[in-house]
Design a protein around this motif. Structure first.
Motif, PDB file in Angstrom:
ATOM      1  N   SER A  22     -44.221  -5.940 -39.889  1.00 41.97           N
ATOM      2  CA  SER A  22     -43.976  -6.218 -38.466  1.00 41.97           C
ATOM      3  C   SER A  22     -44.873  -7.304 -37.896  1.00 41.97           C
ATOM      4  CB  SER A  22     -44.175  -4.940 -37.638  1.00 41.97           C
ATOM      5  OG  SER A  22     -43.262  -3.938 -38.016  1.00 41.97           O
TER       6      SER A  22
ATOM      7  N   ASN B 273     -47.149  -7.155 -33.699  1.00 41.94           N
ATOM      8  CA  ASN B 273     -46.231  -8.281 -33.583  1.00 41.94           C
ATOM      9  C   ASN B 273     -46.986  -9.572 -33.907  1.00 41.94           C
ATOM     10  OD1 ASN B 273     -43.547  -9.246 -32.949  1.00 41.94           O
ATOM     11  ND2 ASN B 273     -44.396 -10.104 -31.068  1.00 41.94           N
TER      12      ASN B 273
ATOM     13  N   TRP C 255     -44.648  -9.897 -41.796  1.00 40.52           N
ATOM     14  CA  TRP C 255     -43.207 -10.154 -41.743  1.00 40.52           C
ATOM     15  C   TRP C 255     -42.881 -11.358 -42.618  1.00 40.52           C
ATOM     16  CZ3 TRP C 255     -40.655 -14.480 -39.593  1.00 40.52           C
ATOM     17  CH2 TRP C 255     -39.278 -14.360 -39.456  1.00 40.52           C
TER      18      TRP C 255
ATOM     19  N   ARG D 285     -44.450  -2.715 -26.602  1.00 37.99           N
ATOM     20  CA  ARG D 285     -43.733  -3.979 -26.774  1.00 37.99           C
ATOM     21  C   ARG D 285     -43.004  -4.460 -25.527  1.00 37.99           C
ATOM     22  NH1 ARG D 285     -40.742  -4.341 -31.266  1.00 37.99           N
ATOM     23  NH2 ARG D 285     -39.342  -5.880 -30.339  1.00 37.99           N
TER      24      ARG D 285
END
Length: 467
Positions: free
Chosen positions: A380, A353, A409, A300
């Motif tokens: 996520s 993500n 998410w 990340r």
């Protein structure tokens, strides 16, 4: 003595006369005893080598299949766009019939690059290729790659598909397979005659480049060249010519540094922190990436996307599989994504993500996201994240996607995020129109969420949403 003087005088006079003649001749126009004859030479026209890969549609017509995704047939027909075909042990599916047509004016020979029929992904472990090839009246196989394909001729039609083994167990449920692709390479063949023979092109070879020579050969290629790569590239590669590259397999980062590049059937896997597997430079204005598998493990921090696409222009990204523990494909933070950008028929897996990140668009642009599959880390991942850092109007069409929103998410399909920091100009999401059509989503799908860096999820600054 007198005779001697007379002789000398005569010779001198003759010499002077001769000199005068020569002098006169030097200044003359050379009009004496000359002739000129000329004729035109017939125009020199280079031959045109041009093949087209075609498939048969539901009406029995042959249509151009180049750059398209071949569908699997259901009951012998091409299903409606967006139809989801779920494979199970024992099933077999074929694509439509295909053939090659010689559209040029030179005779050619060609080959189907069968290696590109391979698949990647867990489901590939229990898939085996199957073929339907033509036979003559005696039941003998007809060669689908004739030795000579003359101008205007079409090769015999055939089809291929996959059979899922009956032994496939529960571990293959929800598994995927990608990378199916069909590529044809062609070159000229001894047929046309010059003044000597028809053998001047007998040594012509297919446009195949060995991986070890690719970096050097790229500099020698003419713009618009089409090549197929044989082997694996193990060192960082930069593509700085407008060329089409088929079957690029790489275990090192790949950079596209030229407009007009097409990558087809690539398999790029580079798992290093903070490093994308595929990067397109920011001065590139158009790029096409099709039928490829791109795998990264960026984490990340740093450059945290598998495919970096800071392209100020149109992007065609179709038929690919993208796997990464953070972002999937990420467009330019400081350059506008162009009108006509297409993201279709892709499979985004293991996303930690954002599967797709678009930060800004050119004014009035339409971006289409269709027929994709999105899965990722529970709680996520987000299928699509949009921003509007240049506050332009834009339209996004989301059609026939399969989205695991139950595990994303906030059950979110699209998040519109103001990533600017305190004191910066607020992005105007009311200038965006989001069209959702025939998507397969979770039971409690939240189609859009607007997220502000300071205030979290907000109910203001909403886009126009059409369902």
């Amino acid at each position: 003595m007198t005779n001697s003087k007379s002789t000398k005088r005569a010779l001198l006079t003759s010499a002077l006369a001769l000199l005068m003649c020569v002098t006169m001749l030097v200044g003359a126009t050379f009009a004496w005893f000359t002739d000129t004859a000329s004729t035109g030479v017939n125009k020199i026209q280079a031959g045109n080598l041009n093949i087209e890969l075609q498939m048969k549609d539901n009406n029995g017509n042959w249509v151009n299949a180049e750059g398209k995704t071949l569908p699997f047939l259901v009951n012998g027909k091409i299903p409606a766009e967006g139809t989801q075909i779920l494979w199970e042990p024992g099933c077999t599916y074929y694509v439509p019939e295909v053939r090659v047509v010689n559209k040029g004016n030179l005779a050619v020979k060609f080959e189907y690059v069968n290696e590109l029929l391979g698949v990647t992904g867990k489901l590939a472990e229990v898939l085996e290729p199957v073929f339907k090839t033509p036979v003559d009246t005696n039941g003998e196989d007809i060669n689908i790659e004739p030795e000579v394909l003359k101008p205007g001729e079409a090769s015999p039609a055939w089809s291929f598909g996959y059979h899922m083994l009956e032994t496939a167990g529960n571990e293959y449920q929800n598994a995927t397979a990608t990378g199916m692709c069909l590529t044809v390479v062609a070159t000229q063949v001894p047929y046309e005659k010059d003044s000597i023979s028809d053998q001047y092109d007998k040594d012509a070879t297919y446009p195949v480049v060995k991986a070890a020579d690719l970096a050097e050969k790229l500099n020698e290629l003419a713009d618009g060249s089409v090549i197929t790569v044989e082997g694996t590239v193990n060192t960082a590669l930069t593509i700085s010519k407008p060329v089409t590259i088929n079957n690029l397999t790489a275990t090192a980062p790949v950079t596209i540094a030229s407009n007009g590049v097409t990558l087809n059937a690539a398999n790029i896997e580079y798992k290093a922190p903070k490093t994308p597997a595929l990067v397109v430079n920011s001065d590139v204005t158009d790029v096409t990436i099709t039928n490829s598998a791109i795998t990264a493990a960026t984490g990340r921090t740093g450059s945290h996307t598998a495919v970096s696409l800071p392209v100020s222009g149109k992007v065609v990204f179709t038929g690919n599989t993208v796997t990464n523990d953070y972002n999937g494909i990420e467009f330019g933070l400081n350059v506008p994504t162009g009108d006509g950008t297409l993201i279709a028929n892709n499979n985004f897996t293991n996303i930690g993500n954002n599967a797709i990140s678009i930060y800004q668009v050119e004014d009035g642009a339409t971006v289409t996201v269709k027929n994709n599959t999105f899965t990722g880390k529970v709680g996520s991942f987000i299928p699509v994240r949009l921003s509007n850092s240049n506050n332009m109007s834009g339209k996004f069409v989301f059609a026939n996607n399969t989205v695991d929103t139950d595990n994303s998410w906030e059950n979110c399909f699209v998040m519109l995020e103001d990533y600017s920091r305190e004191g910066a100009e607020i992005q105007d999401f009311t200038k965006y129109t989001l069209v959702f059509k025939d998507n397969k989503v979770g039971a409690n799908c939240t189609y859009t969420v607007v997220f502000d860096d300071q205030d979290g999820i907000i109910t203001t600054n909403q886009p126009i949403v059409q369902k």
